[in-house]
Design an enzyme around this catalytic site. Structure first.
Site, PDB file in Angstrom:
ATOM      1  N   LYS A   1       0.833  -1.218   0.000  1.00 45.54           N
ATOM      2  CA  LYS A   1       0.000   0.000   0.000  1.00 45.54           C
ATOM      3  C   LYS A   1       0.864   1.263   0.000  1.00 45.54           C
ATOM      4  O   LYS A   1       0.638   2.193   0.761  1.00 45.54           O
ATOM      5  CB  LYS A   1      -0.975  -0.009   1.171  1.00 45.54           C
ATOM      6  CG  LYS A   1      -1.930  -1.211   1.141  1.00 45.54           C
ATOM      7  CD  LYS A   1      -2.884  -1.200   2.326  1.00 45.54           C
ATOM      8  CE  LYS A   1      -3.813  -2.393   2.278  1.00 45.54           C
ATOM      9  NZ  LYS A   1      -3.120  -3.688   2.547  1.00 45.54           N
ATOM     10  N   ARG A   2       1.837   1.287  -0.897  1.00 47.17           N
ATOM     11  CA  ARG A   2       2.706   2.441  -1.017  1.00 47.17           C
ATOM     12  C   ARG A   2       1.991   3.562  -1.757  1.00 47.17           C
ATOM     13  O   ARG A   2       1.028   3.341  -2.477  1.00 47.17           O
ATOM     14  CB  ARG A   2       3.999   2.066  -1.742  1.00 47.17           C
ATOM     15  CG  ARG A   2       4.854   1.037  -1.005  1.00 47.17           C
ATOM     16  CD  ARG A   2       5.318   1.559   0.350  1.00 47.17           C
ATOM     17  NE  ARG A   2       6.352   0.722   0.938  1.00 47.17           N
ATOM     18  CZ  ARG A   2       6.194  -0.043   2.008  1.00 47.17           C
ATOM     19  NH1 ARG A   2       5.025  -0.075   2.602  1.00 47.17           N
ATOM     20  NH2 ARG A   2       7.198  -0.750   2.489  1.00 47.17           N
TER      21      ARG A   2
END
Length: 277
Positions: free
Chosen positions: A96-97
């Site tokens: 979830k960058r």
């Protein structure tokens, strides 16, 4: 791995199962704590037990990062093990960058250049320049958060544009299609929002969707398939706790195998009903 190759694996295994490797050191069987690398020992047995039923593994990086450098080593060993023994299984970094372009470029280099994942989950809310660096790697995938399975999704993702009535997650789906294609862009759509899948399929008919929330979170596999399957399946349905923690005893791998097989058998029926196998 391109879209056609992924679909071929789905057809071969008669499964669109993704097993989430959410490996919590506090939940793995006690007897593994005496091994030199408990997290990897757990993952290795889970992988060997479930590989024939799954087309993807999705380690959630938070579980490994919480253990410091030792956890990162366990994660790298896990990815290397899958790549060496099961090279046709798709590996997703659930990271979830999402950051400015320069930072995203380094994240992309880490996941696709150094660590050899096939895909990484990315948050879209800093816009195009935070996402595009991940799309410069051939046959690698961005899995963009669109409509998530948690209760907090209602805080922002359903906010409506007053001018056109479009919900924020719909804007994400429409706008992001300008950044990539169905060959390098997937979307996260939570199984607990399965009733929205028909609407989502009207916007992204041909893209793959990563669907968490089946199993422990209460999502319905049948509802997800009914609303979300497309001509190349187009679904990777993730189950984590319901499979990897099916037992906390010495038989944990056998129980994980049985749980994965049960899901695969249900998926085989759904694929056959949709004339995809």
């Amino acid at each position: 791995m391109n879209q056609q190759q992924l679909f071929e694996q789905i057809q071969k295994k008669r499964s669109f199962l993704c097993v989430g490797l959410d490996t919590d050191i506090q939940k793995i069987p006690q007897h593994l704590l005496d091994t030199s690398d408990p997290m990897f020992s757990f993952n290795k047995e889970i992988i060997d037990a479930t590989a024939e039923f799954t087309v993807a593994y999705k380690p959630n990086l938070a579980f490994y990062e919480s253990q410091g450098s030792a956890g990162i080593v366990s994660l790298e060993k896990t990815v290397s093990y899958v790549k060496s023994k099961y090279p046709n299984i798709f590996i997703i970094a659930d990271a979830k960058r999402g950051d400015i372009g320069n930072t995203s470029n380094l994240y992309a280099r880490a996941f696709f250049g150094k660590q050899k994942y096939d895909a990484v989950t990315v948050a879209p809310y800093m816009g195009e320049d935070s996402v595009k660096p991940f799309m410069t790697y051939p046959e690698k995938w961005v899995i963009l958060l669109a409509l998530t399975s948690n209760q907090g999704a209602y805080d922002f993702q359903f906010i409506e544009n007053k001018e056109n009535g479009e919900k924020l997650f719909e804007t994400v789906l429409k706008t992001s299609q300008k950044w990539g294609t169905e060959e390098n862009l997937m979307y996260v759509v939570g199984a607990t929002k399965a009733e929205k899948l028909k609407e989502i399929r009207e916007i992204v008919p041909n893209h793959f969707l990563l669907v968490p929330g089946v199993g422990a979170q209460g999502g319905s596999l049948q509802e997800v398939a009914h609303n979300g399957l497309n001509r190349k399946c187009g679904l990777l349905v993730n189950s984590s706790r319901g499979i990897i923690y099916a037992s906390s005893d010495v038989d944990f791998a056998d129980q994980a195998k049985a749980a994965a097989k049960k899901v695969q058998q249900e998926m085989e029926v759904l694929l056959a009903e949709a004339n995809l196998i």
